[in-house]
Enzyme design. Structure first.
Site, PDB file in Angstrom:
ATOM      1  N   TRP A   1     -50.656 -50.610 -14.259  1.00  0.00           N
ATOM      2  CA  TRP A   1     -50.636 -49.211 -13.853  1.00  0.00           C
ATOM      3  C   TRP A   1     -49.648 -49.018 -12.694  1.00  0.00           C
ATOM      4  O   TRP A   1     -49.612 -49.842 -11.778  1.00  0.00           O
ATOM      5  CB  TRP A   1     -52.056 -48.778 -13.437  1.00  0.00           C
ATOM      6  CG  TRP A   1     -52.128 -47.353 -13.004  1.00  0.00           C
ATOM      7  CD1 TRP A   1     -51.926 -46.253 -13.777  1.00  0.00           C
ATOM      8  CD2 TRP A   1     -52.415 -46.886 -11.683  1.00  0.00           C
ATOM      9  NE1 TRP A   1     -52.067 -45.116 -13.019  1.00  0.00           N
ATOM     10  CE2 TRP A   1     -52.375 -45.471 -11.723  1.00  0.00           C
ATOM     11  CE3 TRP A   1     -52.704 -47.507 -10.471  1.00  0.00           C
ATOM     12  CZ2 TRP A   1     -52.612 -44.676 -10.619  1.00  0.00           C
ATOM     13  CZ3 TRP A   1     -52.946 -46.715  -9.359  1.00  0.00           C
ATOM     14  CH2 TRP A   1     -52.897 -45.313  -9.436  1.00  0.00           C
TER      15      TRP A   1
ATOM     16  N   ASP B   1     -52.631 -29.036 -15.120  1.00  0.00           N
ATOM     17  CA  ASP B   1     -53.218 -30.376 -15.276  1.00  0.00           C
ATOM     18  C   ASP B   1     -54.721 -30.322 -15.003  1.00  0.00           C
ATOM     19  O   ASP B   1     -55.379 -29.280 -15.152  1.00  0.00           O
ATOM     20  CB  ASP B   1     -52.471 -31.358 -14.347  1.00  0.00           C
ATOM     21  CG  ASP B   1     -52.454 -32.785 -14.878  1.00  0.00           C
ATOM     22  OD1 ASP B   1     -53.467 -33.486 -14.698  1.00  0.00           O
ATOM     23  OD2 ASP B   1     -51.444 -33.193 -15.472  1.00  0.00           O
ATOM     24  N   ASP B   2     -55.277 -31.424 -14.598  1.00  0.00           N
ATOM     25  CA  ASP B   2     -56.713 -31.606 -14.369  1.00  0.00           C
ATOM     26  C   ASP B   2     -57.277 -30.548 -13.421  1.00  0.00           C
ATOM     27  O   ASP B   2     -56.557 -30.012 -12.580  1.00  0.00           O
ATOM     28  CB  ASP B   2     -56.888 -33.003 -13.752  1.00  0.00           C
ATOM     29  CG  ASP B   2     -58.281 -33.548 -13.931  1.00  0.00           C
ATOM     30  OD1 ASP B   2     -59.171 -32.785 -14.334  1.00  0.00           O
ATOM     31  OD2 ASP B   2     -58.461 -34.746 -13.656  1.00  0.00           O
TER      32      ASP B   2
ATOM     33  N   ARG C   1     -63.318 -44.738 -12.397  1.00  0.00           N
ATOM     34  CA  ARG C   1     -62.993 -43.355 -12.018  1.00  0.00           C
ATOM     35  C   ARG C   1     -64.194 -42.439 -12.324  1.00  0.00           C
ATOM     36  O   ARG C   1     -64.031 -41.335 -12.812  1.00  0.00           O
ATOM     37  CB  ARG C   1     -61.747 -42.864 -12.762  1.00  0.00           C
ATOM     38  CG  ARG C   1     -60.929 -41.864 -11.964  1.00  0.00           C
ATOM     39  CD  ARG C   1     -59.879 -41.168 -12.797  1.00  0.00           C
ATOM     40  NE  ARG C   1     -58.980 -40.402 -11.956  1.00  0.00           N
ATOM     41  CZ  ARG C   1     -58.350 -39.301 -12.332  1.00  0.00           C
ATOM     42  NH1 ARG C   1     -58.484 -38.848 -13.548  1.00  0.00           N
ATOM     43  NH2 ARG C   1     -57.551 -38.673 -11.515  1.00  0.00           N
TER      44      ARG C   1
ATOM     45  N   LYS D   1     -51.595 -32.082 -22.955  1.00  0.00           N
ATOM     46  CA  LYS D   1     -51.456 -33.430 -22.372  1.00  0.00           C
ATOM     47  C   LYS D   1     -52.793 -34.134 -22.593  1.00  0.00           C
ATOM     48  O   LYS D   1     -53.806 -33.731 -22.015  1.00  0.00           O
ATOM     49  CB  LYS D   1     -51.133 -33.309 -20.882  1.00  0.00           C
ATOM     50  CG  LYS D   1     -51.156 -34.633 -20.136  1.00  0.00           C
ATOM     51  CD  LYS D   1     -50.664 -34.435 -18.700  1.00  0.00           C
ATOM     52  CE  LYS D   1     -50.836 -35.711 -17.878  1.00  0.00           C
ATOM     53  NZ  LYS D   1     -50.288 -35.581 -16.534  1.00  0.00           N
TER      54      LYS D   1
ATOM     55  N   ASP E   1     -55.047 -37.192 -22.103  1.00  0.00           N
ATOM     56  CA  ASP E   1     -55.113 -38.309 -21.157  1.00  0.00           C
ATOM     57  C   ASP E   1     -56.255 -39.256 -21.518  1.00  0.00           C
ATOM     58  O   ASP E   1     -57.156 -38.916 -22.314  1.00  0.00           O
ATOM     59  CB  ASP E   1     -55.324 -37.740 -19.748  1.00  0.00           C
ATOM     60  CG  ASP E   1     -54.727 -38.619 -18.659  1.00  0.00           C
ATOM     61  OD1 ASP E   1     -54.501 -39.818 -18.907  1.00  0.00           O
ATOM     62  OD2 ASP E   1     -54.505 -38.091 -17.548  1.00  0.00           O
ATOM     63  N   MET E   2     -56.261 -40.443 -20.915  1.00  0.00           N
ATOM     64  CA  MET E   2     -57.322 -41.444 -21.127  1.00  0.00           C
ATOM     65  C   MET E   2     -57.268 -42.390 -19.939  1.00  0.00           C
ATOM     66  O   MET E   2     -56.415 -43.258 -19.874  1.00  0.00           O
ATOM     67  CB  MET E   2     -57.034 -42.192 -22.426  1.00  0.00           C
ATOM     68  CG  MET E   2     -58.237 -42.724 -23.134  1.00  0.00           C
ATOM     69  SD  MET E   2     -58.592 -44.427 -22.764  1.00  0.00           S
ATOM     70  CE  MET E   2     -59.771 -44.823 -24.035  1.00  0.00           C
TER      71      MET E   2
ATOM     72  N   CYS F   1     -50.924 -39.629 -22.827  1.00  0.00           N
ATOM     73  CA  CYS F   1     -50.961 -40.166 -21.476  1.00  0.00           C
ATOM     74  C   CYS F   1     -52.194 -41.054 -21.401  1.00  0.00           C
ATOM     75  O   CYS F   1     -53.218 -40.753 -22.000  1.00  0.00           O
ATOM     76  CB  CYS F   1     -51.078 -38.996 -20.495  1.00  0.00           C
ATOM     77  SG  CYS F   1     -51.289 -39.458 -18.771  1.00  0.00           S
TER      78      CYS F   1
ATOM     79  N   ASP G   1     -47.581 -43.066 -13.979  1.00  0.00           N
ATOM     80  CA  ASP G   1     -47.976 -42.197 -12.859  1.00  0.00           C
ATOM     81  C   ASP G   1     -47.075 -42.409 -11.651  1.00  0.00           C
ATOM     82  O   ASP G   1     -47.165 -41.673 -10.678  1.00  0.00           O
ATOM     83  CB  ASP G   1     -49.431 -42.485 -12.456  1.00  0.00           C
ATOM     84  CG  ASP G   1     -50.418 -41.789 -13.376  1.00  0.00           C
ATOM     85  OD1 ASP G   1     -50.001 -40.884 -14.130  1.00  0.00           O
ATOM     86  OD2 ASP G   1     -51.603 -42.153 -13.355  1.00  0.00           O
TER      87      ASP G   1
HETATM   88  C1  GLA Z   1     -53.939 -39.345 -14.895  1.00  0.00           C
HETATM   89  C2  GLA Z   1     -52.576 -38.863 -15.323  1.00  0.00           C
HETATM   90  C3  GLA Z   1     -52.017 -37.947 -14.250  1.00  0.00           C
HETATM   91  C4  GLA Z   1     -52.962 -36.783 -14.042  1.00  0.00           C
HETATM   92  C5  GLA Z   1     -54.347 -37.286 -13.692  1.00  0.00           C
HETATM   93  C6  GLA Z   1     -55.348 -36.150 -13.659  1.00  0.00           C
HETATM   94  O1  GLA Z   1     -53.857 -40.197 -13.788  1.00  0.00           O
HETATM   95  O2  GLA Z   1     -51.719 -39.932 -15.587  1.00  0.00           O
HETATM   96  O3  GLA Z   1     -50.736 -37.483 -14.618  1.00  0.00           O
HETATM   97  O4  GLA Z   1     -53.010 -36.009 -15.226  1.00  0.00           O
HETATM   98  O5  GLA Z   1     -54.807 -38.249 -14.621  1.00  0.00           O
HETATM   99  O6  GLA Z   1     -56.631 -36.556 -13.335  1.00  0.00           O
END
Ligand code: GLA
Length: 622
Positions: free
Chosen positions: A177, A342-343, A419, A452, A454-455, A501, A523
């Protein structure tokens, strides 16, 4: 004609490469040749007929079998290992027949066990213009008792035999990472070099890609044999140099903790592996993969991707209509075409401890839903995109409170959080259906042009308490479940562009690119760190899939133009807090975005040449 059937067996030809296989006198399906294309099909060498070597190695140990099963006086890495219902644990496969199909582009070779009604079909598809061959395997249990698959790899790729066994070099991608995609180039040692993922995703740590040369090839010349596996879960790559100088690379589902119960009448199909040969060096290898991916894999092919803005590094979880609207106005003025929130936007999500699983807008932050913000963004002339992490759940969520049994777990063990989240068991059809319904509603009710996906963690306690078959089928059924959910959403919303992602570049492979057009590479957005990552990523994937943002990451950061130039090597994005940028910075960014739009067709659709490696020089050029 790409496929020829001759007395010696079969010859598969692409634009510049040839690949030959045939049955040897011992009745084994053997590899004959892989390299530059020869003039006539009869020019390819016959299948080798090795003899045994003392009492310690049988002929099979020395035969480069196309798809070796575990049996005989043979100790190389096999592709197939099974246990039959009576406890017998080896396979004796012999060729029963072959078909050439699909206008001479696909060869199917049918193998049958000598005792059990058990069939294995090796599929070869020739991608002539790209110098690529695709291989996968179908395994059928025609018995009236179940059997267990313990290893079912996709292909074994053989390199020309080098009796000295010392001459090959392996290029692979490894990292972690924030530091993904590091290109390593190392002599291929005798024995087995194994790269793999046991993490349920493709992983940041290794990627199922290889390139092999004789240690002298360069970017622009020299022979390179290269390949990849199209799979987004646990995978294994075994590069083996035998004591008889035979070199081969096997790719497939990881057999670590793997088992699959194959009931009577059932078939099992492996993921696909793709490989190629070129005499045009590492750039030649990459260009063939890039063209293939753009033409044959990506959902939107060679469509140009928009300059995007992403809110994560500016607002983190602190999103609401006003703050996002203010950023959007600034982004539009720069020439950004797609605004991605985003989040932080969904029910109960103020930090990473709560909310995952509840995919409706948070009423405190978006009292009238997402529609007013999306309308504002559309009025500014931009498309709207949204972040989701569908496979995850926080224990502090309505979903987990309603279905604590839906996560991957062992009932007698603690559920280890990472997390603050657990992984939904996407092997379960009810979990798949829930996600399809929730995400389909989100896409149907809102004008969303980009997702987007994500995981953000890897697996632990890989249990599946009520599994209908062997619980270790989880490794494969989870990924198939993911493909079903994502694939259904794609079918229902074909115009939506998806980004894959996984905390950066944890899930990038040839299979996920059938669903996602873009990848979040890392990231880590610091440009100096990004250069070697971009070099590694480009070995396999084209620039049109490589999302790259300009940010203000780090205590100090280099000039804006340098940050832009690095990100302009892929799909340009901006991720900085635009409210903090000065007038001069915004003016410069506006110019650079306009420049990117002019050169975008070349960056995204052109042939990529790596001119200077950041590993060898103080600067980099592509
Ligand atoms: C991951 C993604 C980031 C962002 C965060 C949000 O780390 O790689 O770009 O979207 O989650 O929690």
């Amino acid at each position: 004609m790409p496929i020829h059937t001759t007395e010696q067996g079969w010859v598969l030809e692409t634009h510049a490469a040839g690949y030959a296989l045939g049955v040897n006198r011992a009745g084994l399906l053997a590899h004959r040749y892989w390299g530059v294309r020869l003039l006539y099909p009869d020019d390819y060498p016959a299948a080798p007929d090795p003899t045994g070597w003392a009492s310690f190695n049988g002929a099979a140990q020395r035969t480069p079998e196309e798809y070796p099963g575990y049996n005989d006086l043979k100790y190389i890495e096999p592709c197939l290992k099974v246990t039959f219902a009576d406890g017998v644990r080896d396979v004796w496969l012999r060729v029963e027949g072959a078909d050439v199909r699909d206008s001479d582009t696909q060869l199917d070779i049918h193998l049958r066990d000598q005792h059990y009604p058990f069939r294995v079909t090796l599929h070869y598809r020739v991608h002539e213009p790209y110098d690529l061959i695709e291989r996968w395997v179908t395994i059928a249990n025609e018995d009236n008792a179940p059997m267990t698959l313990e290893r079912a790899w996709s292909a074994q790729w053989h390199l020309p035999c080098d009796e000295r066994g010392a001459g090959y070099r392996l290029s692979h991608l490894s990292g972690r990472w924030l530091d993904e995609w590091q290109l390593r180039r190392e002599p291929l040692a005798r024995g087995v070099t194994r790269l793999e993922s046991r993490r349920l995703t493709t992983s940041h740590h290794h990627n199922p890609w290889f390139a092999i040369d004789r240690g002298t090839s360069e970017e622009d010349h020299g022979e390179v044999w290269f390949g990849a596996l199209a799979w987004s879960g646990n995978w294994a790559l075994a590069a083996e140099v035998t004591d008889f100088g035979s070199t081969r690379v096997s790719l497939g589902l990881n057999d670590w903790d793997f088992a699959w119960r194959l009931d009577p009448g059932q078939t099992f199909t492996t993921p696909h592996s793709l490989a190629g040969y070129t005499a045009d060096g590492f750039t030649g290898a990459s260009q063939r993969l890039h063209d293939y991916i753009r033409d044959q894999v990506l959902p939107h092919g060679r469509a140009l991707h928009k300059v995007l803005y992403n809110s994560w590094e500016a607002t983190s979880f602190d999103v609401d209509e006003a703050a996002q609207g203010a950023l959007a106005a600034r982004a539009a003025a720069l020439g950004v075409e797609l605004f991605v929130m985003d989040d932080g936007w969904f029910h109960g999500r103020d930090d990473d401890t709560a909310g995952l699983g509840d995919w409706s807008p948070d009423a405190r932050k978006f009292p009238h839903g997402l529609a007013p913000l999306i309308a504002r963004i559309n009025e500014l002339g931009m498309d709207f995109g949204l972040w989701v992490e569908p496979e995850m759940v926080n224990t502090d969520s309505d979903l987990y409170r309603a279905h604590p049994d839906w996560v991957i777990h062992f009932p007698t063990r603690p559920r280890t959080e990472a997390r603050h989240q657990l992984i939904l068991n996407l092997a379960r059809p009810d979990v798949q259906d829930y996600l399809i319904t929730a995400l389909d509603r989100l896409l149907a009710e809102n004008n969303i042009a980009f997702i987007k996906w994500d995981m953000n963690r890897n697996v632990s306690e890989p249990g599946w308490p009520d599994a209908p078959g062997d619980p270790r089928e989880l490794w494969v059924r989870y990924v198939e479940g993911l493909y079903r959910v994502w694939g259904t959403l794609r079918e229902r919303h074909p115009a939506v562009v998806f980004q894959s992602c996984s905390g950066g570049g944890g899930r990038a492979d040839l299979a996920i690119l059938r669903l996602a057009d873009q990848v979040w590479v890392s990231d880590n957005t610091a440009p100096a760190a990004r250069l070697p990552m971009q070099e590694g990523y480009s070995q396999l994937f084209p620039a049109c899939t490589m999302e790259a943002w300009v940010t203000d990451m780090g205590p100090t950061y280099p000039p804006l133009s340098f940050r832009f130039h690095v990100s302009m090597c892929g799909v340009l994005g901006v991720g900085a807090d635009l409210l903090r940028w000065s007038d001069a910075e915004r003016a410069e960014a506006t110019e650079l975005i306009a420049l990117y739009k002019r050169i975008r067709p070349i960056v995204q659709r052109g042939d990529q040449y790596r001119l200077r490696s950041p590993r060898a020089h103080a600067y980099s050029a592509v």
